[in-house]
Scaffold this motif. Structure first.
Motif, mmCIF file in Angstrom:
data_model
loop_
_atom_site.group_PDB
_atom_site.id
_atom_site.type_symbol
_atom_site.label_atom_id
_atom_site.label_comp_id
_atom_site.label_asym_id
_atom_site.label_seq_id
_atom_site.Cartn_x
_atom_site.Cartn_y
_atom_site.Cartn_z
ATOM 1 N N GLY A 258 0.812 -1.211 0.000
ATOM 2 C CA GLY A 258 0.000 0.000 0.000
ATOM 3 C C GLY A 258 0.845 1.261 0.000
ATOM 4 O O GLY A 258 1.907 1.321 0.615
ATOM 5 N N TYR A 259 0.417 2.274 -0.738
ATOM 6 C CA TYR A 259 1.024 3.599 -0.689
ATOM 7 C C TYR A 259 -0.025 4.606 -1.122
ATOM 8 O O TYR A 259 -1.185 4.252 -1.317
ATOM 9 C CB TYR A 259 2.311 3.684 -1.523
ATOM 10 C CG TYR A 259 2.189 3.424 -3.002
ATOM 11 C CD1 TYR A 259 2.069 4.464 -3.916
ATOM 12 C CD2 TYR A 259 2.236 2.116 -3.506
ATOM 13 C CE1 TYR A 259 1.982 4.222 -5.277
ATOM 14 C CE2 TYR A 259 2.157 1.866 -4.862
ATOM 15 C CZ TYR A 259 2.033 2.932 -5.746
ATOM 16 O OH TYR A 259 1.950 2.687 -7.088
ATOM 17 N N ASP A 260 0.362 5.854 -1.250
ATOM 18 C CA ASP A 260 -0.591 6.928 -1.495
ATOM 19 C C ASP A 260 -1.575 6.560 -2.606
ATOM 20 O O ASP A 260 -1.169 6.118 -3.688
ATOM 21 C CB ASP A 260 0.162 8.207 -1.878
ATOM 22 C CG ASP A 260 -0.766 9.364 -2.156
ATOM 23 O OD1 ASP A 260 -1.305 9.943 -1.203
ATOM 24 O OD2 ASP A 260 -0.956 9.667 -3.354
ATOM 25 N N LYS A 261 -2.870 6.754 -2.321
ATOM 26 C CA LYS A 261 -3.909 6.319 -3.252
ATOM 27 C C LYS A 261 -3.789 7.008 -4.600
ATOM 28 O O LYS A 261 -3.872 6.362 -5.658
ATOM 29 C CB LYS A 261 -5.287 6.582 -2.647
ATOM 30 C CG LYS A 261 -6.443 6.069 -3.478
ATOM 31 C CD LYS A 261 -7.765 6.265 -2.752
ATOM 32 C CE LYS A 261 -8.928 5.681 -3.542
ATOM 33 N NZ LYS A 261 -10.211 5.846 -2.825
ATOM 34 N N SER A 262 -3.602 8.320 -4.616
ATOM 35 C CA SER A 262 -3.501 9.055 -5.875
ATOM 36 C C SER A 262 -2.299 8.590 -6.678
ATOM 37 O O SER A 262 -2.380 8.414 -7.905
ATOM 38 C CB SER A 262 -3.406 10.559 -5.606
ATOM 39 O OG SER A 262 -4.600 11.043 -5.033
ATOM 40 N N ARG A 264 -0.870 5.667 -6.488
ATOM 41 C CA ARG A 264 -1.144 4.305 -6.933
ATOM 42 C C ARG A 264 -2.028 4.303 -8.179
ATOM 43 O O ARG A 264 -1.777 3.558 -9.135
ATOM 44 C CB ARG A 264 -1.816 3.527 -5.800
ATOM 45 C CG ARG A 264 -2.016 2.053 -6.127
ATOM 46 C CD ARG A 264 -2.461 1.268 -4.913
ATOM 47 N NE ARG A 264 -3.846 1.571 -4.530
ATOM 48 C CZ ARG A 264 -4.209 2.223 -3.447
ATOM 49 N NH1 ARG A 264 -3.294 2.693 -2.601
ATOM 50 N NH2 ARG A 264 -5.485 2.430 -3.177
ATOM 51 N N ILE A 265 -3.061 5.144 -8.197
ATOM 52 C CA ILE A 265 -3.946 5.218 -9.350
ATOM 53 C C ILE A 265 -3.187 5.745 -10.560
ATOM 54 O O ILE A 265 -3.304 5.213 -11.672
ATOM 55 C CB ILE A 265 -5.158 6.115 -9.047
ATOM 56 C CG1 ILE A 265 -6.030 5.467 -7.972
ATOM 57 C CG2 ILE A 265 -5.982 6.366 -10.309
ATOM 58 C CD1 ILE A 265 -7.150 6.359 -7.485
ATOM 59 N N ALA A 266 -2.382 6.787 -10.346
ATOM 60 C CA ALA A 266 -1.611 7.355 -11.451
ATOM 61 C C ALA A 266 -0.677 6.316 -12.066
ATOM 62 O O ALA A 266 -0.544 6.223 -13.292
ATOM 63 C CB ALA A 266 -0.829 8.574 -10.970
ATOM 64 N N ASP A 267 -0.025 5.525 -11.227
ATOM 65 C CA ASP A 267 0.880 4.484 -11.731
ATOM 66 C C ASP A 267 0.105 3.402 -12.486
ATOM 67 O O ASP A 267 0.560 2.904 -13.520
ATOM 68 C CB ASP A 267 1.651 3.847 -10.573
ATOM 69 C CG ASP A 267 2.742 4.756 -10.027
ATOM 70 O OD1 ASP A 267 3.106 5.722 -10.726
ATOM 71 O OD2 ASP A 267 3.215 4.505 -8.901
ATOM 72 N N GLU A 268 -1.048 3.019 -11.975
ATOM 73 C CA GLU A 268 -1.858 1.992 -12.646
ATOM 74 C C GLU A 268 -2.304 2.474 -14.018
ATOM 75 O O GLU A 268 -2.265 1.720 -15.004
ATOM 76 C CB GLU A 268 -3.065 1.644 -11.780
ATOM 77 C CG GLU A 268 -3.841 0.443 -12.259
ATOM 78 C CD GLU A 268 -3.086 -0.862 -12.128
ATOM 79 O OE1 GLU A 268 -3.231 -1.714 -13.027
ATOM 80 O OE2 GLU A 268 -2.338 -1.036 -11.140
ATOM 81 N N LEU A 269 -2.718 3.728 -14.105
ATOM 82 C CA LEU A 269 -3.148 4.271 -15.394
ATOM 83 C C LEU A 269 -1.973 4.396 -16.349
ATOM 84 O O LEU A 269 -2.090 4.092 -17.547
ATOM 85 C CB LEU A 269 -3.823 5.633 -15.196
ATOM 86 C CG LEU A 269 -5.099 5.655 -14.359
ATOM 87 C CD1 LEU A 269 -5.721 7.043 -14.362
ATOM 88 C CD2 LEU A 269 -6.116 4.633 -14.866
#
Length: 315
Positions: A258-262, A264-269
């Motif tokens: 787990g790490y910062d939600k934003s 994490r989302i940016a990396d996934e996208l």
């Protein structure tokens, strides 16, 4: 939806309404066009080709006028939107294209944490309260206007892009606007050319953002390679695989620690964008010489003004 909104719009300077229905095996929308009850008859055209960009080019070939406003069939314009476009066309003349803000409507709005990762078509667009001239290519394809001769001078709409290609892609109007800017034309943002765009709930979801990132990657490779924005190459660069591997490792570890939600989302996208960019080279190899289309149905509306807009005032 769009035709109903046009009934309450200022159509004083509009002399033609053209509906091109793409992917039509029969004239599904013809009865609606014949019975719409507006101030002028509608020129209806159905084509079997389901690509939106093909419908756009057919509309350009069919229309009698040079200045055209483009509206999708899930858009509502405000009373003075079209009049704003016509006025701007008179003031600026050829060599300019036009667009305005929009407000989303329809399903439940996206949560605040997701909004930064969704496109302007889903969350709304506004570039301020002032009209300005620039080299922007963000004007949304469901509500913009241009001179037909300018578009055709740039080769027309790129038919290898857009909805209903066999491969996933988007960005057809953006690529068209990029072609125009490359030819020395300029965008004009019109804050009064406002529209409302229907956005279903599924287009305000995290799953949609992930899918769109992948499609955006495919599109970027297609545009870079086929529009000549970069030197052409047959295979993706090694650095793309390196970035993809790094992002895959980072997002996999994130699921465990787990790490910062934003972040994490940016990396996934970004991971999905890079994957799409790599797949784009396979798409070019597979479809470079022949572009297929699949059965789908949508409408594209174009509107043209009554007066000759050749004259151009100093601005």
């Amino acid at each position: 939806m769009t035709l109903q909104a046009l009934k309450s719009s200022d159509l004083g300077d509009i002399h033609e309404i053209l509906v091109v229905e793409n992917g039509a095996t029969e004239a599904q929308s013809e009865s609606e066009c014949l019975g719409w009850g507006g101030p002028m008859p509608i020129d209806y055209c159905a084509i079997r080709d389901s690509r939106k960009t093909r419908a756009l080019n057919v509309g350009l070939e069919r229309t009698k006028a040079d200045f055209v406003c483009f509206l999708d069939d899930d858009v509502r314009v405000y009373e003075h939107t079209l009049a704003t476009y016509v006025d701007a066309a008179r003031r600026y003349g050829r060599g300019f294209f036009f667009g305005g803000p929009h407000d989303p409507e329809g399903g439940a709005p996206p949560p605040n944490w997701l909004r930064p990762f969704l496109p302007a078509s889903a969350v709304g667009l506004s570039a301020g309260a002032s009209e300005y001239v620039g080299d922007d290519t963000f004007l949304l394809g469901f509500n913009w206007a241009a001179f037909k001769s300018d578009i055709q001078a740039c080769g027309g709409f790129p038919e290898y892009l857009g909805p209903n290609a066999l491969y996933p892609c988007m960005g057809d109007e953006t690529a068209m606007q990029e072609r125009m800017v490359a030819k020395g034309m300029h965008s004009v943002y019109l804050p009064k050319a406002r529209s409302r765009h229907y956005v279903p709930s599924e287009r305000c979801s995290y799953a949609f953002a992930v899918k769109r990132a992948y499609i955006g990657g495919v599109t970027k490779t297609l545009v870079d390679e086929l529009e000549g924005h970069k030197s052409r190459q047959k295979l993706p660069s090694k650095w793309r695989f390196n970035i993809l591997a790094r992002l895959w490792f980072k997002t996999t570890v994130a699921k465990l620690s787990g790490y910062d939600k934003s972040e994490r989302i940016a990396d996934e996208l970004q991971k999905n964008h890079q994957l799409g960019a790599i797949v784009g080279y396979w798409v070019i190899f597979r479809h470079r010489l022949r572009f297929h289309h699949q059965e789908s149905r949508a409408c594209q509306y174009t509107l043209t003004p009554t007066h000759n807009l050749d004259s151009r005032n100093s601005q």
